[in-house]
Structures are given as C-alpha cells and as structure tokens.
Design a protein around this motif. Structure first.
Motif, short mmCIF file in Angstrom:
data_model
loop_
_atom_site.label_atom_id
_atom_site.label_comp_id
_atom_site.label_asym_id
_atom_site.label_seq_id
_atom_site.Cartn_x
_atom_site.Cartn_y
_atom_site.Cartn_z
N VAL A 21 0.87 -1.17 0.00
CA VAL A 21 0.00 0.00 0.00
C VAL A 21 0.91 1.22 0.00
CG1 VAL A 21 -1.76 1.29 1.28
CG2 VAL A 21 -1.82 -1.22 1.22
N PRO A 22 0.68 2.19 -0.88
CA PRO A 22 1.59 3.36 -0.94
C PRO A 22 1.78 4.01 0.42
CG PRO A 22 0.07 3.38 -2.80
CD PRO A 22 -0.39 2.28 -1.89
N GLU A 23 3.01 4.29 0.78
CA GLU A 23 3.31 4.83 2.10
C GLU A 23 2.68 6.20 2.31
OE1 GLU A 23 7.51 4.92 2.48
OE2 GLU A 23 7.83 6.39 0.87
N THR A 24 2.55 6.97 1.23
CA THR A 24 1.93 8.29 1.37
C THR A 24 0.47 8.17 1.78
OG1 THR A 24 1.50 8.25 -1.03
CG2 THR A 24 3.46 9.43 -0.27
N GLU A 25 -0.20 7.12 1.32
CA GLU A 25 -1.60 6.91 1.69
C GLU A 25 -1.73 6.61 3.19
OE1 GLU A 25 -4.12 7.26 -0.44
OE2 GLU A 25 -2.73 7.70 -2.09
N MET A 26 -0.84 5.80 3.69
CA MET A 26 -0.92 5.42 5.10
C MET A 26 -0.49 6.57 6.02
SD MET A 26 0.31 1.44 5.10
CE MET A 26 1.92 1.86 4.44
N GLU A 27 0.40 7.44 5.52
CA GLU A 27 0.78 8.60 6.32
C GLU A 27 -0.41 9.55 6.48
OE1 GLU A 27 4.00 10.22 4.14
OE2 GLU A 27 5.45 8.67 4.76
N ILE A 28 -1.18 9.70 5.44
CA ILE A 28 -2.34 10.58 5.48
C ILE A 28 -3.48 9.95 6.27
CG2 ILE A 28 -4.13 11.68 4.07
CD1 ILE A 28 -1.96 11.97 1.89
N ASN A 29 -3.67 8.65 6.10
CA ASN A 29 -4.77 7.94 6.74
C ASN A 29 -4.25 6.68 7.42
OD1 ASN A 29 -7.14 6.74 7.55
ND2 ASN A 29 -7.80 6.17 5.48
N PRO A 30 -3.90 6.75 8.70
CA PRO A 30 -3.37 5.58 9.42
C PRO A 30 -4.36 4.42 9.50
CG PRO A 30 -2.91 7.61 10.62
CD PRO A 30 -3.87 7.97 9.53
N ASN A 31 -5.63 4.65 9.21
CA ASN A 31 -6.60 3.55 9.25
C ASN A 31 -6.37 2.53 8.14
OD1 ASN A 31 -7.98 4.47 11.51
ND2 ASN A 31 -9.36 5.75 10.30
N LEU A 32 -5.50 2.87 7.18
CA LEU A 32 -5.14 1.91 6.14
C LEU A 32 -4.12 0.89 6.64
CD1 LEU A 32 -4.84 4.28 3.05
CD2 LEU A 32 -6.72 2.71 3.58
N LEU A 33 -3.49 1.15 7.77
CA LEU A 33 -2.57 0.20 8.36
C LEU A 33 -3.32 -1.05 8.81
CD1 LEU A 33 -0.51 2.76 10.48
CD2 LEU A 33 0.37 1.41 8.55
N PRO A 34 -2.65 -2.21 8.90
CA PRO A 34 -1.21 -2.40 8.72
C PRO A 34 -0.81 -2.53 7.25
CG PRO A 34 -2.22 -4.47 9.30
CD PRO A 34 -3.32 -3.44 9.33
N GLN A 35 0.47 -2.24 7.01
CA GLN A 35 1.04 -2.43 5.69
C GLN A 35 1.05 -3.92 5.36
OE1 GLN A 35 1.73 -2.00 2.58
NE2 GLN A 35 3.13 -0.24 2.83
N ASN A 36 0.99 -4.23 4.07
CA ASN A 36 1.11 -5.64 3.64
C ASN A 36 2.47 -6.20 4.08
OD1 ASN A 36 -1.44 -5.80 2.45
ND2 ASN A 36 -0.68 -5.09 0.46
N ALA A 37 2.48 -7.46 4.40
CA ALA A 37 3.70 -8.10 4.91
C ALA A 37 4.83 -7.99 3.89
CB ALA A 37 3.42 -9.57 5.22
#
Length: 476
Positions: free
Chosen positions: A458-474
């Motif tokens: 998942v693009p890191e910029t997306e998770m920085e803006i919206n932490p609810n997208l966490l966790p990152q794929n393994a």
C-alpha cells in the motif's frame, strides 16, 4: 454490500485540490471533462461548453455521457488499465512474460522484485484507481438524484458506472489484497476509511455487477464499436469474478451465455482489430491517427533501443505448430545479427496509418472459453473442459488434448491461459497467484523473490495521510 469510502487524490497531489474541497467534491466529472483534451473523441460526445454546477450536469443525457466518457479516458490514458505505465508491461516484468531493458527505477523494482512502499508507479495506480471509482460514484449519485433524466437513461448510466467501479476495484484487490470498497462521495468519511478483506471486496464487486446486469439487460449498446460497456461486458467480468470466488456453477453459466452471444474469429490476424467479432469491450485510442498503448510500449523498433522483450522461457513454452507464435509474436535483430529479441505483436501498430485500426481490448471472448473450461474442470465435467480448451487450441492450429484427470486439466488450463492471454493486463501474474504457482515459477528466475511479493505494498503516502489503512502488507 460493503459501504466503504477512501480519500481520492490526483496523481500529482497527495491531497485533494482546494477547489474541489470547497465544492464538496460535487463536480469532479465536469472538471475532468473540461480539462482532458481529446477524451470526448472516444465516444463522439461534445463536452459541456460552460462551467456548470453538478445538478445541471445531470439534467441532460448528453452531459452525463460526457462525464462517462471521461471515466473511459482515465482508464485509457492515466493509470493501470491501459496507460503508458499500465498493468500489461509492469506485471509482465513482475512475472515471467517480459524482460526489462530500461532504466526507470520504478520499473526496475518490479523487474527485480525489490518493490518499496514508495514506488511511484504503485502510488499512481492506487491514486488513479480511486479517482476513477470516485468519478463513477459521483455519476451514480447524480443520476439517481436527477429530476430530468428518464428511467431508462438512469438505468443505462448507472449500469455503465457500476461496471467501471467494479472493474477498478477488482484490479486493486488483486494487486493489494485488502482494499477500501468505495460506494459514496462523502469526503468527511473519506478521511478515516479502512481496508475491507479481499473476499468481502470480491463479493461487493459481484453484488454491483449483478445489479448492473439487471439494469442493462436488453438494452442495445450505444456504441457500435463496443467502446462503451453493456450487459455483455458486465456479464464477462461477472463470469471472471464468479470464478475467482469459487462459484464454479455461475461462472460456467455466465461464460456459456457469452459464448452463445459472440463468435470467435477464425483468423488470428483479426482477433485484435477494432472490428473483431469476439471483442466484448474495448477502449478507443485518442485523437486519430494513434496506436494502442500496448503496441506503443511492446513493439521493438530497433535493437539496441528496446525496453521490453518476451522472455526466452515464454517463447520456449509454445508448442510446435502453435499459430499464435507466428501471428502474435515477432522478432527483431541488431545490425550484425548477434542478438535477436522477440516481442508481443498482437497489436500490429502500423506507424504510418492514417486511421486507428486497433483499439485496446479489455474483455474478449477467448477468456470466456478459458473461464468455462476451468469451472467445468473443477465441477468434474472433464470432457466439457477439454472441449473448451480444444476450441482455442484448434484455432491456433494445435491438436486436441486428451481429457485426462482433473489435475491434468487444471494444469492445461493454466498453460492455455498463458499462451492465449499473454501481455494482456497482467493475466499471467494473476493466474500464477490464483493457481498457487507464483513461488514455484518465479523464485528461480527472480533473485529478489519473496513469498510476500504476492501483494504489492500500500503506498506509504496513503498510510501517512490515513493511518486507518494500516497495517502495511507483509514484507514492506
């Protein structure tokens, strides 16, 4: 149906433009139609001439068609479907179809299986995908609220927007696994969206497609060139999704309906022409004369100078006498004939042409034979499965395969899909995943291969803006 939404970003900005925020995201389709030169040529619909508010966009069928045209433009030019950096080439080098000779970092990471969460191509796919989904949702909302469109027009436009929303979600889920499933344009909820399990995303896609079929059933395609999706395009994607979720009976039934409605081209030279009889849905290139993105990216015009070439292992997989090798691949050598490379030549790209002879095919009939063959094999109808495979093999000049066991037929399906669908929007990569063969095939030829490569980051910029997208794929 899952009610999910996600923050939509433009390809050049990690947040939504201030103008769109101020307007509460009500006029995105109109802004797209005013800002994209050449997109209306795709469906021969003139864009709105004035700056209109959202309500007036949905007052007339012509302006809704213009908004729909811009969804197809976005699919054709800007992202993972058919753009210059689409799935065909990136997943071709990620799998075992294509070798890469270029120097772009984002592509090198794909080729070497060293993807980082900041890969720009991955970020563009995510952003563009959700922009298209947002545009489809805005059309669905606007059409539903329109006081002037007829009920038939509402059904037509809603059905078309639903297949776009479904198709893009299906690609995102195959690439990233768990993803948000977005059905609204609520910006506030957008800020806190979370990811839905992949299985739920697939079921939501099926629900949308079944609704689209009901809306479009019996309607004539508004495009004689099949550049606008209709009930058959919806059913073709629905057959694919039934297969993916293990609903073999419905996959077989839906594929059978398509097989009964279309005819395979006998001549392999005609399969990828714009008037091919087996095309179910295709995207028209922009202002003519113009070649398809697939032709522009894949055809090698000089060696050295190549960017992509078919791998030696792929070329070796052709059976002797397979006409697809003769008609759908071509070779080119350097000046002293010390190096010969092969490239995909499904799209011929006459660079001197004055008229586009080929469009970019999204869905075609041959896939439906392969879907039905796989479903039949898993249902225990081994003779029916072999018959479907032999239909494609015979067209390619190859003899029948024996019926064999269920396991043997499943292997034959995977092989036939490899030879029939090569360099067509990542089919090979998605099949290696589905059949559980990715590690066995790629770990010996991709030094950076890890089992976690089955999903993109998942693009890191997306998770920085919206932490609810966490966790990152393994693995990232």
């Amino acid at each position: 149906m899952i009610q999910r939404i996600n923050k939509i970003r433009s390809a050049g900005d990690h947040g939504l433009p201030a103008l769109i925020k101020q307007l509460n995201l009500q006029i995105l389709p109109l802004l797209m139609s005013l800002g994209m030169v050449g997109c209306t040529d795709f469906v021969e619909v003139e864009p709105p001439k004035d700056t209109l508010v959202a309500e007036t966009v949905f007052d007339e069928a012509s302006t809704v068609r213009s908004a729909m045209a811009n969804l197809f433009f976005g699919m054709r030019e800007q992202g993972m479907v058919s753009g210059s950096f689409g799935l065909t080439t990136a997943l071709g080098i990620y799998a075992d179809e294509l070798d890469y000779y270029g120097f772009e970092v984002q592509n090198t990471e794909f080729y070497q299986h060293n993807l980082l969460a900041g890969n720009e191509l991955v970020r563009q796919w995510w952003a563009n995908g959700y922009e298209l989904i947002y545009g489809a949702n805005d059309i669905i909302r606007g059409v539903e609220e329109s006081q002037s469109l007829s009920e038939e027009e509402k059904a037509l436009f809603t059905g078309q927007a639903l297949i776009v929303r479904s198709y893009i979600h299906s690609l995102l889920a195959q690439l990233f696994g768990d993803v948000p499933y977005i059905t609204t344009v609520d910006y506030q909820a957008n800020n806190t969206v979370s990811r839905s399990p992949e299985a739920e995303v697939f079921e939501a896609i099926i629900t949308d497609l079944e609704r689209s079929v009901a809306l479009l059933e019996g309607m004539e395609n508004p495009s004689s060139e099949r550049t606008i999706p209709d009930q058959y395009a919806t059913k073709a994607l629905l057959a694919r999704m039934y297969l993916y979720v293990g609903d073999w009976a419905n996959a077989e039934a839906m594929a059978s309906e398509l097989i009964g409605a279309f005819d395979l081209e006998d001549d392999l030279e005609r399969v990828f022409l714009k008037d091919s009889g087996e095309t179910i849905w295709q995207l028209k290139p922009g202002e003519a004369p113009r070649n398809t993105q697939e032709a522009n990216r894949l055809i090698i015009q000089a060696v050295p100078g190549q960017t992509y070439a078919l791998t030696e292992s792929f070329m070796d997989s052709f059976e002797e006498g397979d006409l697809r090798e003769a008609f759908w691949t071509e070779s080119i050598s350097n000046a002293d004939n010390t190096l010969t490379l092969f490239y995909a030549h499904k799209y011929k790209a006459d660079f001197s042409q004055t008229e586009s002879m080929e469009y970019s095919i999204v869905l075609r009939l041959a896939e439906q034979y392969l879907i039905r063959a796989e479903a039949r094999a898993l249902l225990g109808n081994l003779s029916g499965a072999a018959s479907d495979l032999n239909t494609l093999r015979n067209r390619a000049g190859l003899p029948d395969i024996p019926i064999g066991t269920q396991g043997e037929l499943s292997e034959a399906v995977l092989q036939e899909r490899r030879m029939e669908l090569f360099t067509e929007r990542g089919h090979r990569w998605f099949d290696l995943k589905r059949f559980g063969e990715a590690s066995a095939v790629l770990e010996g030829i991709k030094p950076g291969w890890q089992d976690t490569d089955l999903l993109l980051p998942v693009p890191e910029t997306e998770m920085e803006i919206n932490p609810n997208l966490l966790p990152q794929n393994a693995g990232y």
